[in-house]
Design a protein around this motif. Structure first.
Motif, PDB file in Angstrom:
ATOM      1  N   GLY A  45       0.780  -1.236   0.000  1.00 13.88           N
ATOM      2  CA  GLY A  45       0.000   0.000   0.000  1.00 13.88           C
ATOM      3  C   GLY A  45       0.805   1.276   0.000  1.00 13.88           C
ATOM      4  O   GLY A  45       0.297   2.344  -0.359  1.00 13.88           O
ATOM      5  N   SER A  46       2.070   1.203   0.378  1.00 15.04           N
ATOM      6  CA  SER A  46       2.914   2.394   0.395  1.00 15.04           C
ATOM      7  C   SER A  46       3.834   2.483  -0.823  1.00 15.04           C
ATOM      8  O   SER A  46       4.641   3.403  -0.930  1.00 15.04           O
ATOM      9  N   LYS A  47       3.723   1.515  -1.744  1.00 13.78           N
ATOM     10  CA  LYS A  47       4.608   1.458  -2.916  1.00 13.78           C
ATOM     11  C   LYS A  47       3.994   2.219  -4.102  1.00 13.78           C
ATOM     12  O   LYS A  47       2.801   2.471  -4.154  1.00 13.78           O
ATOM     13  N   SER A  48       4.866   2.557  -5.073  1.00 10.95           N
ATOM     14  CA  SER A  48       4.394   3.234  -6.283  1.00 10.95           C
ATOM     15  C   SER A  48       3.618   2.254  -7.162  1.00 10.95           C
ATOM     16  O   SER A  48       3.759   1.028  -7.038  1.00 10.95           O
ATOM     17  N   ALA A  49       2.827   2.802  -8.083  1.00 14.89           N
ATOM     18  CA  ALA A  49       2.036   1.966  -8.992  1.00 14.89           C
ATOM     19  C   ALA A  49       2.936   1.067  -9.833  1.00 14.89           C
ATOM     20  O   ALA A  49       2.632  -0.116 -10.039  1.00 14.89           O
ATOM     21  N   MET A 106     -25.819  -3.074  -2.915  1.00 10.75           N
ATOM     22  CA  MET A 106     -26.274  -3.137  -1.524  1.00 10.75           C
ATOM     23  C   MET A 106     -26.741  -1.797  -0.979  1.00 10.75           C
ATOM     24  O   MET A 106     -27.642  -1.748  -0.136  1.00 10.75           O
ATOM     25  N   THR A 107     -26.137  -0.697  -1.428  1.00 13.03           N
ATOM     26  CA  THR A 107     -26.465   0.596  -0.832  1.00 13.03           C
ATOM     27  C   THR A 107     -27.908   0.997  -1.131  1.00 13.03           C
ATOM     28  O   THR A 107     -28.381   0.876  -2.265  1.00 13.03           O
ATOM     29  N   GLU A 108     -28.590   1.495  -0.105  1.00 11.19           N
ATOM     30  CA  GLU A 108     -29.964   1.966  -0.274  1.00 11.19           C
ATOM     31  C   GLU A 108     -30.047   3.483  -0.271  1.00 11.19           C
ATOM     32  O   GLU A 108     -30.898   4.070  -0.929  1.00 11.19           O
ATOM     33  N   ASN A 109     -29.132   4.135   0.474  1.00 11.89           N
ATOM     34  CA  ASN A 109     -29.165   5.599   0.496  1.00 11.89           C
ATOM     35  C   ASN A 109     -28.123   6.228  -0.435  1.00 11.89           C
ATOM     36  O   ASN A 109     -27.933   7.445  -0.442  1.00 11.89           O
ATOM     37  N   ASN A 110     -27.448   5.367  -1.217  1.00 10.26           N
ATOM     38  CA  ASN A 110     -26.456   5.826  -2.215  1.00 10.26           C
ATOM     39  C   ASN A 110     -25.303   6.600  -1.593  1.00 10.26           C
ATOM     40  O   ASN A 110     -24.767   7.538  -2.188  1.00 10.26           O
ATOM     41  N   ARG A 111     -24.908   6.161  -0.410  1.00  8.29           N
ATOM     42  CA  ARG A 111     -23.744   6.748   0.266  1.00  8.29           C
ATOM     43  C   ARG A 111     -22.843   5.585   0.717  1.00  8.29           C
ATOM     44  O   ARG A 111     -23.211   4.811   1.615  1.00  8.29           O
ATOM     45  N   VAL A 112     -21.687   5.467   0.071  1.00 15.23           N
ATOM     46  CA  VAL A 112     -20.791   4.322   0.275  1.00 15.23           C
ATOM     47  C   VAL A 112     -19.423   4.816   0.723  1.00 15.23           C
ATOM     48  O   VAL A 112     -18.892   5.797   0.172  1.00 15.23           O
ATOM     49  N   ALA A 113     -18.855   4.153   1.702  1.00 16.36           N
ATOM     50  CA  ALA A 113     -17.489   4.444   2.142  1.00 16.36           C
ATOM     51  C   ALA A 113     -16.553   3.349   1.640  1.00 16.36           C
ATOM     52  O   ALA A 113     -16.918   2.172   1.616  1.00 16.36           O
ATOM     53  N   VAL A 114     -15.363   3.755   1.260  1.00 13.40           N
ATOM     54  CA  VAL A 114     -14.309   2.818   0.856  1.00 13.40           C
ATOM     55  C   VAL A 114     -13.128   3.041   1.780  1.00 13.40           C
ATOM     56  O   VAL A 114     -12.583   4.150   1.844  1.00 13.40           O
ATOM     57  N   ILE A 115     -12.737   2.019   2.530  1.00 18.45           N
ATOM     58  CA  ILE A 115     -11.548   2.126   3.379  1.00 18.45           C
ATOM     59  C   ILE A 115     -10.482   1.196   2.805  1.00 18.45           C
ATOM     60  O   ILE A 115     -10.765   0.059   2.449  1.00 18.45           O
ATOM     61  N   ALA A 116      -9.255   1.722   2.710  1.00 21.89           N
ATOM     62  CA  ALA A 116      -8.235   1.006   1.946  1.00 21.89           C
ATOM     63  C   ALA A 116      -6.849   1.505   2.324  1.00 21.89           C
ATOM     64  O   ALA A 116      -6.688   2.347   3.209  1.00 21.89           O
ATOM     65  N   THR A 117      -5.847   0.974   1.619  1.00 19.25           N
ATOM     66  CA  THR A 117      -4.493   1.488   1.745  1.00 19.25           C
ATOM     67  C   THR A 117      -4.398   2.833   1.001  1.00 19.25           C
ATOM     68  O   THR A 117      -5.272   3.186   0.206  1.00 19.25           O
ATOM     69  N   ARG A 118      -3.330   3.560   1.227  1.00 17.31           N
ATOM     70  CA  ARG A 118      -3.156   4.846   0.543  1.00 17.31           C
ATOM     71  C   ARG A 118      -3.107   4.662  -0.970  1.00 17.31           C
ATOM     72  O   ARG A 118      -3.674   5.461  -1.725  1.00 17.31           O
ATOM     73  N   ALA A 119      -2.431   3.600  -1.422  1.00 23.52           N
ATOM     74  CA  ALA A 119      -2.303   3.378  -2.863  1.00 23.52           C
ATOM     75  C   ALA A 119      -3.658   3.109  -3.507  1.00 23.52           C
ATOM     76  O   ALA A 119      -3.954   3.609  -4.596  1.00 23.52           O
ATOM     77  N   THR A 120      -4.491   2.322  -2.840  1.00 23.70           N
ATOM     78  CA  THR A 120      -5.814   2.017  -3.390  1.00 23.70           C
ATOM     79  C   THR A 120      -6.697   3.256  -3.398  1.00 23.70           C
ATOM     80  O   THR A 120      -7.413   3.516  -4.375  1.00 23.70           O
ATOM     81  N   VAL A 121      -6.657   4.038  -2.325  1.00 26.12           N
ATOM     82  CA  VAL A 121      -7.443   5.276  -2.287  1.00 26.12           C
ATOM     83  C   VAL A 121      -6.998   6.227  -3.388  1.00 26.12           C
ATOM     84  O   VAL A 121      -7.820   6.804  -4.110  1.00 26.12           O
ATOM     85  N   LYS A 122      -5.688   6.380  -3.539  1.00 27.02           N
ATOM     86  CA  LYS A 122      -5.150   7.294  -4.555  1.00 27.02           C
ATOM     87  C   LYS A 122      -5.567   6.883  -5.960  1.00 27.02           C
ATOM     88  O   LYS A 122      -5.815   7.727  -6.830  1.00 27.02           O
ATOM     89  N   SER A 123      -5.682   5.602  -6.224  1.00 23.54           N
ATOM     90  CA  SER A 123      -6.030   5.117  -7.562  1.00 23.54           C
ATOM     91  C   SER A 123      -7.483   5.433  -7.939  1.00 23.54           C
ATOM     92  O   SER A 123      -7.823   5.461  -9.128  1.00 23.54           O
TER      93      SER A 123
END
Length: 269
Positions: A45-49, A106-123
């Motif tokens: 998660g801390s490495k470059s693409a 699955m979402t009913e209120n159309n509000r979704v959170a994504v928790i991930a590594t920094r690399a995944t979030v950045k992508s």
């Protein structure tokens, strides 16, 4: 029906991908599997693409050399750099596609959170894929880099883990999300702590469960041929051996297979 006894290869940077393997063992007890944990180069998660892609190709080449019939990229960070559905003739499955589709459904209120590594979030891979399925969904993301070492340490339900989870996730909870994507395969190990922050009314999307459904579809369509009887051992390959990994691996998957679990230290370079 023709059978294919070759194993399915599964890889991750460390122990997190065992949450995917666990789901595959539960759903496909007659299949053979080889697991590769690239523990010598953890975390991804801390490495470059470019570095993540290089590691991913080396891991896929290793599994191809072990004569697998398919490859499951059980690492979200690596999955952000896997753009193909086949690698040198082998079917390839990443965890982002099925996880995104399940979250959108699955979402009913159309509000979704994504928790991930920094690399995944950045992508922004999950945001793009969720929007491809359901454009009206608002996606909120947060990097939780300390979750990986906590999972590797085995502190799955610990007061320190609970405090760190609250620190990372309180902002997302305030966004009134009803679905949370555990966008790192280590994170299902911390489900208890994560669920405590959001509450039991919030859905947690586990990519291991999602990818098992995808493989089931491909067995039905015969993109993959089933095996009719598993072998006598489950091989877990590590690029850097460690007793802590072996202990946690036995705890995670030992109850889901009758096979003898064998650990092997390997080089993928």
């Amino acid at each position: 029906m023709s059978f294919d006894p070759r194993p399915i290869g599964v890889f991750d940077s460390g122990i997190g991908g065992l949450t995917v393997l666990r789901e595959l063992l539960k759903n496909f007890p007659d299949e053979n599997f080889i697991y590769l944990g690239d523990t010598a180069r953890l975390p991804y998660g801390s490495k470059s693409a470019d570095t993540v892609r290089k590691y991913t190709e080396q891991n896929m080449n290793f599994l191809k050399g072990r004569d697998v019939k398919a490859i499951v990229v059980a690492c979200n960070t690596a999955s952000t750099q896997v753009f193909e559905t086949e690698y040198e003739g082998l079917p390839v499955y990443n965890v982002i596609d099925p996880g995104s589709e399940l979250a959108a459904r699955m979402t009913e209120n159309n509000r979704v959170a994504v928790i991930a590594t920094r690399a995944t979030v950045k992508s922004e891979s999950y945001t793009k894929k969720i929007h491809a399925h359901k454009p009206e969904v608002e996606v909120f993301s947060a990097a939780c880099p300390l979750f990986v070492p906590l999972a590797e340490e085995g502190w799955h339900d610990d007061p320190i883990t609970n405090l760190i989870a609250f620190r990372y996730l309180q902002g997302l909870k305030a966004q009134d999300v009803d679905t949370v994507v555990l966008a790192c395969t280590h994170y299902p190990l911390l489900k208890t702590a994560i669920q405590k922050v959001f509450g039991n009314h919030v859905n947690l999307v586990d990519s291991g469960e999602a990818i098992a459904k995808l493989l089931a579809q491909d067995f039905s369509s015969q993109r993959l041929n089933k095996n009719n009887k598993s072998g006598d051992k489950l091989l877990i390959c590590l690029t850097d051996a460690g007793t802590q990994f072996e202990k946690l691996a036995l705890a995670l998957v030992g109850d889901f297979t009758d096979q003898r679990i064998v650990f092997e230290t390997v080089s993928v370079i």
